[in-house]
Design a protein around this motif. Structure first.
Motif, short mmCIF file in Angstrom:
data_model
loop_
_atom_site.label_atom_id
_atom_site.label_comp_id
_atom_site.label_asym_id
_atom_site.label_seq_id
_atom_site.Cartn_x
_atom_site.Cartn_y
_atom_site.Cartn_z
N ASP A 84 0.64 -1.25 0.18
CA ASP A 84 0.19 0.22 0.31
C ASP A 84 0.81 1.37 -0.10
OD1 ASP A 84 -2.40 -1.45 -0.16
OD2 ASP A 84 -2.60 -1.42 2.17
N ALA A 85 2.00 1.28 0.77
CA ALA A 85 3.04 2.30 0.88
C ALA A 85 3.43 2.67 -0.65
CB ALA A 85 3.76 2.10 1.98
N LEU A 86 3.83 1.39 -1.16
CA LEU A 86 4.66 1.46 -2.39
C LEU A 86 3.70 2.24 -3.63
CD1 LEU A 86 7.15 0.64 -4.15
CD2 LEU A 86 5.93 -1.40 -4.76
N VAL A 87 2.26 1.90 -3.57
CA VAL A 87 1.40 2.50 -4.30
C VAL A 87 1.24 3.98 -4.40
CG1 VAL A 87 -1.24 2.67 -5.09
CG2 VAL A 87 0.00 0.43 -4.44
N LEU A 88 1.85 4.53 -3.33
CA LEU A 88 1.62 5.97 -3.05
C LEU A 88 2.89 6.69 -3.42
CD1 LEU A 88 0.15 6.16 0.48
CD2 LEU A 88 -1.18 6.43 -1.72
N THR A 89 3.94 6.01 -4.10
CA THR A 89 5.27 6.51 -4.65
C THR A 89 5.30 6.68 -5.88
OG1 THR A 89 6.36 4.17 -4.87
CG2 THR A 89 6.31 5.30 -2.70
N ASP A 90 6.20 7.10 -6.62
CA ASP A 90 6.48 7.38 -7.88
C ASP A 90 6.79 5.89 -8.65
OD1 ASP A 90 6.37 10.08 -7.66
OD2 ASP A 90 8.37 10.24 -7.35
N SER A 91 6.98 5.03 -7.71
CA SER A 91 7.31 3.64 -8.52
C SER A 91 5.79 2.85 -8.47
CB SER A 91 8.26 2.78 -7.46
OG SER A 91 9.30 3.31 -7.66
N ALA A 92 4.72 3.38 -8.36
CA ALA A 92 3.76 2.62 -8.13
C ALA A 92 3.06 1.73 -9.37
CB ALA A 92 2.61 3.63 -7.90
N GLU A 93 3.34 2.73 -10.58
CA GLU A 93 2.96 2.02 -11.92
C GLU A 93 4.02 0.94 -12.20
OE1 GLU A 93 2.92 3.15 -16.32
OE2 GLU A 93 2.52 4.63 -15.16
N ARG A 94 5.34 1.18 -11.88
CA ARG A 94 6.36 -0.01 -12.13
C ARG A 94 5.88 -1.01 -11.13
NH1 ARG A 94 12.50 -0.21 -10.57
NH2 ARG A 94 13.09 -2.15 -11.47
N GLY A 95 5.59 -1.03 -9.97
CA GLY A 95 5.03 -1.92 -9.12
C GLY A 95 4.07 -2.73 -9.55
N LEU A 96 2.89 -2.22 -10.15
CA LEU A 96 2.02 -2.85 -10.57
C LEU A 96 2.01 -3.75 -11.86
CD1 LEU A 96 -0.90 -0.18 -10.11
CD2 LEU A 96 -0.61 -2.29 -8.62
N GLN A 97 3.41 -3.57 -12.57
CA GLN A 97 3.82 -4.37 -13.50
C GLN A 97 4.05 -5.85 -12.76
OE1 GLN A 97 6.72 -2.51 -15.89
NE2 GLN A 97 5.27 -0.81 -16.41
N TYR A 98 4.47 -5.99 -11.63
CA TYR A 98 5.00 -7.34 -11.06
C TYR A 98 4.14 -7.87 -9.77
CZ TYR A 98 9.11 -6.02 -13.83
OH TYR A 98 9.76 -5.79 -14.83
N ILE A 99 2.94 -7.02 -9.79
CA ILE A 99 2.02 -7.60 -8.58
C ILE A 99 0.84 -7.03 -9.03
CG2 ILE A 99 2.37 -5.76 -6.74
CD1 ILE A 99 2.23 -8.07 -4.89
N SER A 100 -0.37 -7.72 -8.79
CA SER A 100 -1.69 -7.30 -9.30
C SER A 100 -2.20 -6.30 -8.15
CB SER A 100 -2.65 -8.60 -9.42
OG SER A 100 -2.63 -9.40 -8.30
N ALA A 101 -3.31 -5.67 -8.83
CA ALA A 101 -3.88 -4.49 -7.92
C ALA A 101 -4.40 -5.28 -6.52
CB ALA A 101 -4.90 -3.84 -8.62
N ASN A 102 -4.84 -6.48 -6.63
CA ASN A 102 -5.55 -6.99 -5.28
C ASN A 102 -4.40 -7.87 -4.55
OD1 ASN A 102 -5.03 -9.19 -6.98
ND2 ASN A 102 -7.38 -9.66 -7.42
N TYR A 103 -3.21 -8.01 -5.04
CA TYR A 103 -2.23 -8.50 -4.32
C TYR A 103 -2.15 -10.10 -4.31
CZ TYR A 103 -1.66 -3.65 -2.49
OH TYR A 103 -1.45 -2.23 -2.30
N GLU A 104 -2.87 -10.54 -5.22
CA GLU A 104 -3.18 -11.79 -5.24
C GLU A 104 -2.29 -12.73 -6.21
OE1 GLU A 104 -7.45 -12.81 -6.11
OE2 GLU A 104 -8.10 -11.92 -4.31
N THR A 105 -1.67 -12.20 -7.25
CA THR A 105 -0.90 -12.97 -8.06
C THR A 105 0.30 -11.79 -8.41
OG1 THR A 105 -1.99 -11.85 -9.91
CG2 THR A 105 -2.40 -13.94 -9.25
N ALA A 106 1.53 -12.59 -8.79
CA ALA A 106 2.70 -11.89 -8.98
C ALA A 106 3.46 -12.39 -10.24
CB ALA A 106 3.51 -11.58 -7.61
N ARG A 107 4.41 -11.79 -10.61
CA ARG A 107 5.33 -12.40 -11.70
C ARG A 107 6.89 -12.23 -11.31
NH1 ARG A 107 4.86 -8.07 -16.86
NH2 ARG A 107 6.62 -9.25 -17.63
N VAL A 108 7.51 -12.77 -11.95
CA VAL A 108 9.26 -12.62 -11.58
C VAL A 108 9.73 -12.75 -13.30
CG1 VAL A 108 11.21 -13.11 -10.60
CG2 VAL A 108 8.85 -13.66 -9.72
N ASP A 109 10.45 -11.91 -13.83
CA ASP A 109 11.19 -12.06 -14.95
C ASP A 109 12.66 -12.39 -14.60
OD1 ASP A 109 8.90 -11.10 -16.38
OD2 ASP A 109 9.38 -9.04 -16.41
#
Length: 836
Positions: free
Chosen positions: A583-608
């Motif tokens: 939740d704290a990350l969503v309020l930062t400038d990295s929010a958009e980048r973070g949502l590329q690796y974890i879903s908005a509901n925090y139920e799924t994630a990805r690793v490249d």
């Protein structure tokens, strides 16, 4: 066991063909008009994306696109500018790249967000305040060659700079023969993204304009990107059809002239071919089935079967006319035999095509359905319409002075062709068992040899080769294909930028993303990666939500305090209250980048994970699966490499499954049909011998020619059964017909001379009609044409050389007296000689 007499159906068809020919012709013309209306509705589908549908790894890849891409926002896409020169690091070449970047940026319709290149880095090294492209151009214009060379040397250890240069970069005396510039565009976000690519892209119009703009700069700078690839996917179908279809028509007309030797019959035969094609593609439009690359093979296939049916129908009718029968009686006698043979051929060919329904690849299934429907249409057109039209024309010939050329049948007694076709009769009468044993040994050897055939699937399969064959470069308009550069650019990038190129694979994680140990698990799994993964300090070079958290914490003190507060062991990785961290990350400038690796509901994630560019794909896939298995969370290995490898496996599975299903289905159908029509089910065994030989020889030819199983050739073994059975069925059915009135030797002789002549004409016409596929822009389509033509040749030769021996053996083993014809009174028993 009581069975419905098939002669009832034949007599009904004979009555319509002979006594109601005009009504039949009118009915078929009306149906043609109906299907013709569907031609305008035919759509096309191209690219590799269609093959990835329903593949589990692709479904995971698509879910990643849906869940980890910001919605309702503009997306971005990139264009690569590939610059080639003896030395791209000279002041003049650097200026040329910057000028290309500027001209693209100045066009508002190209929606350029930013540009980057080695030239940009050099210019900003010369003038750190040169943020705009015109300022960077000015900095380079004012600099001396020595100052430019010094700026290049200063960036020799800069990964960003070196990554944009070819592997031959020499920092001592600054030089490189190629470089890449990147232009980023703002584009509408696609609904979903997959591992494959389709024949359309929002970048297509942008990159086509970029091609024209960059050309004004001069030098050797090419434009590369998904839009260029999509355009080539789309145009290659049209270009291939423009070359293949006219060439096929030309060859077919030439051979039909030889086969028919009569203008009116030639016109009837070609009209029937056109009608079959209109019906098939009209059905395609009415059924809303898109035309894909694999279906480029459908027109030649339908022409092949239609030619065969047409030559057999006309040739058998001419034989009966030559024996003194009138128009009506000759056609009744011809259709009595041919409708059964056509029905058997249609049934087995349809089974061969429909065996592709077991494939997990949608385009191959669609191809099987359309080809099967087309064969059924061909049966009706050539089994009913053509005979009715022939009857009507010959009646008119008797009443009016319509020009008539040769009406003699192919392979007639005394002809040189008839003598050649008898080559398999003598050994069949003297040592049939020896012929069969030799044939089966050769067949088994070919199949053993074919076990080494490879399987492949890649984007390049659906694009023209890097170097176009010479004949394509001299074709006049409108047949001349467009200019294709994608494969050449791909090969160039792989060859000259191998050190900076790497692949990316992804592990899709479902569940447990909010468990306290999840981020630590991401860190643990990255340790001691498999061999094909790029590693740094024995850790996989990866990007995940943990990467984003670390990056943001390193420059954001407030967020760093949130991380520290939830890091109990002080290793920099939060291990409690992960929802609070997210939740704290969503309020930062990295929010958009973070949502590329974890879903908005925090139920799924990805690793490249980055993998080595030169690693074997099978090894990469195995290692990616290993990484996925390391997670306690349910992990799915995906990414373009994984998806394409899965498709490659499915192609091999499709080839094997369709072959087995086709062989079993064909065998069962032949047993039923020969029991139903002749009361002799064991004839199916003799019928299958040449088919088995043809299939194994085609498989052996694949390895000998270096041809792999791919999206096209995966269907060729099943098609060999479907098309090859045509030749053996006509021989078998004619033999049974002749055996009623003649002894074994005479029956075989009349069969191979009569039907063999029509088969020879059909074989030559079909081989050249299908062989024109080698002229197609797509090289794998040429491979398909080569193998299909080979299957026709093998089927013909097996039917002429081996099938007579199989029939001779069947005749003896089934208890027939070679002297007593089948169906004639047996005076020793007072009954009738039978086979089974």
């Amino acid at each position: 066991m009581a069975r419905l007499d098939p002669q009832w159906f034949i007599d009904w068809a004979d009555d319509k063909i002979v006594n109601h020919s005009r009504r039949v012709i009118l009915t078929f013309l009306v149906i043609t008009v109906v299907f013709g209306a569907g031609l305008s509705a035919v759509s096309t589908e191209s690219g590799t994306q269609q093959f990835a549908e329903e593949v589990p790894a692709e479904e995971a890849f698509t879910r990643i696109s849906e869940e980890f891409s910001p919605r309702f926002q503009e997306g971005t896409g990139s264009t690569q500018l590939i610059q080639r020169a003896p030395n791209v690091l000279t002041r003049g070449e650097l200026l040329r790249m910057l000028e290309a970047q500027k001209r693209l940026s100045d066009r508002a319709d190209l929606r350029v967000v930013q540009t980057a290149s080695a030239a940009t880095i050099v210019a900003q090294t010369l003038d750190p305040d040169a943020d705009a492209l015109d300022q960077q151009i000015r900095a380079l214009e004012l600099a001396t060659d020595g100052e430019v060379a010094k700026a290049v040397r200063e960036n020799a250890d800069n990964p960003r700079f070196v990554g944009l240069l070819a592997d031959d970069f020499n920092p001592t005396e600054p030089s490189a023969t190629a470089t890449i510039g990147v232009v980023t565009h703002s584009i509408p976000l696609a609904e979903e993204e997959g591992a494959g690519q389709g024949g359309d892209s929002p970048l297509s119009p942008i990159q086509q304009k970029a091609v024209r703009i960059v050309a004004t700069v001069g030098g050797d700078i090419s434009v590369f990107g998904s839009g260029i690839i999509a355009d080539e996917f789309g145009t290659v179908i049209t270009d291939s059809l423009l070359i293949v279809v006219p060439a096929a028509v030309l060859f077919i007309v030439v051979f039909l002239v030889v086969a028919y030797r009569d203008l009116v019959d030639l016109l009837l035969g070609t009209s029937a071919l056109v009608m079959a094609l209109v019906w098939t593609f009209g059905f395609l439009g009415l059924a809303n089935i898109p035309f894909n690359q694999v279906m480029i093979a459908v027109p030649p296939l339908l022409l092949a079967v239609g030619i065969d049916f047409g030559i057999h129908a006309v040739n058998r009718y001419r034989e009966d006319r030559a024996d003194g029968y009138g128009v009506d009686d000759a056609m009744r006698k011809a259709t009595d035999q041919l409708l059964v043979a056509f029905f058997i051929v249609t049934g087995t060919t349809v089974i061969g095509f429909l065996s592709n329904l077991v494939s997990d690849l949608t385009p191959i299934r669609d191809f099987g359905v359309v080809a099967a429907i087309g064969i059924v249409f061909t049966f009706f057109v050539f089994g009913v319409f053509l005979p009715a039209a022939k009857v009507e024309v010959d009646r008119l010939r008797e009443r009016y002075p319509i020009p008539t050329f040769s009406q003699s049948p192919l392979g007639r007694e005394g002809s040189s062709l008839g003598a050649v076709l008898r080559i398999g009769v003598v050994p069949a009468l003297r040592a049939p068992a020896v012929v069969i044993v030799i044939a089966l040994v050769l067949s088994g050897s070919a199949m053993w040899y074919a076990t080494g055939v490879d399987t492949e699937f890649g984007q390049e399969d659906f694009l023209p080769p890097a170097e176009a064959p010479a004949y394509l470069t001299v074709l006049p308009e409108p047949f001349a294909p467009g200019e294709y550069s994608v494969v050449a650019d791909i090969e160039f990038l792989e060859e000259r930028f191998s050190s900076s190129q790497s692949g990316v694979v992804t592990v899709y994680l479902e569940g447990r993303a909010t468990d306290d140990s999840f981020l630590q698990e991401l860190d643990r799994v990255a340790q001691d990666p498999p061999e094909t993964f790029i590693s740094v300090d024995r850790r996989a070079d990866s990007t995940s939500i943990l990467t984003v958290i670390r990056d943001e914490a390193s420059g954001n003190e407030e967020f760093a305090r949130v991380v520290a507060r939830n890091d109990r062991d002080g290793d920099g990785i939060p291990d409690r209250n992960l929802v609070e961290v997210y939740d704290a990350l969503v309020l930062t400038d990295s929010a958009e980048r973070g949502l590329q690796y974890i879903s908005a509901n925090y139920e799924t994630a990805r690793v490249d994970y980055r993998v080595k560019a030169d690693a074997d794909d099978d090894a990469v896939v195995a290692d990616t699966q290993e990484m996925a298995d390391r997670f306690r969370t349910e992990g799915t290995a995906t990414g373009a490499i994984v998806v394409f490898d899965a498709i490659s496996d499915l192609i091999l599975d499709s080839a094997i499954q369709s072959l087995v299903l086709s062989m079993l289905g064909t065998g069962a159908f032949l047993i039923f049909v020969y029991w139903w029509t002749e009361g002799r089910p064991s004839l199916a065994l003799a019928n299958l011998v040449p088919i088995l030989i043809a299939v194994t020889f085609v498989a052996g030819t694949m390895r000998l020619s270096g041809i792999s199983f791919n999206a096209f050739t995966a269907t060729v073994l099943a098609l060999t059964i479907g098309l090859g059975v045509d030749y053996s069925v006509h021989i078998v059915h004619r033999f049974i017909d002749e055996r009623v009135d003649h002894d074994l030797e005479t029956a075989l002789d009349r069969t191979v001379r009569g039907t063999g002549g029509a088969l020879a004409g059909s074989m030559l016409t079909t081989v050249f009609g299908l062989g024109v596929l080698v002229l197609a822009v797509l090289s794998i389509l040429g491979q398909f044409g080569l193998l299909t033509a080979a299957s026709i040749v093998y089927s013909f030769l097996a039917s002429i050389l081996v099938l007579p021996s199989a029939l001779a053996l069947w005749d003896r083993l089934s208890g027939n007296d070679p002297v007593v014809p089948l169906g004639k009174p047996d005076h020793d028993t007072g009954g009738v000689a039978t086979a089974d």
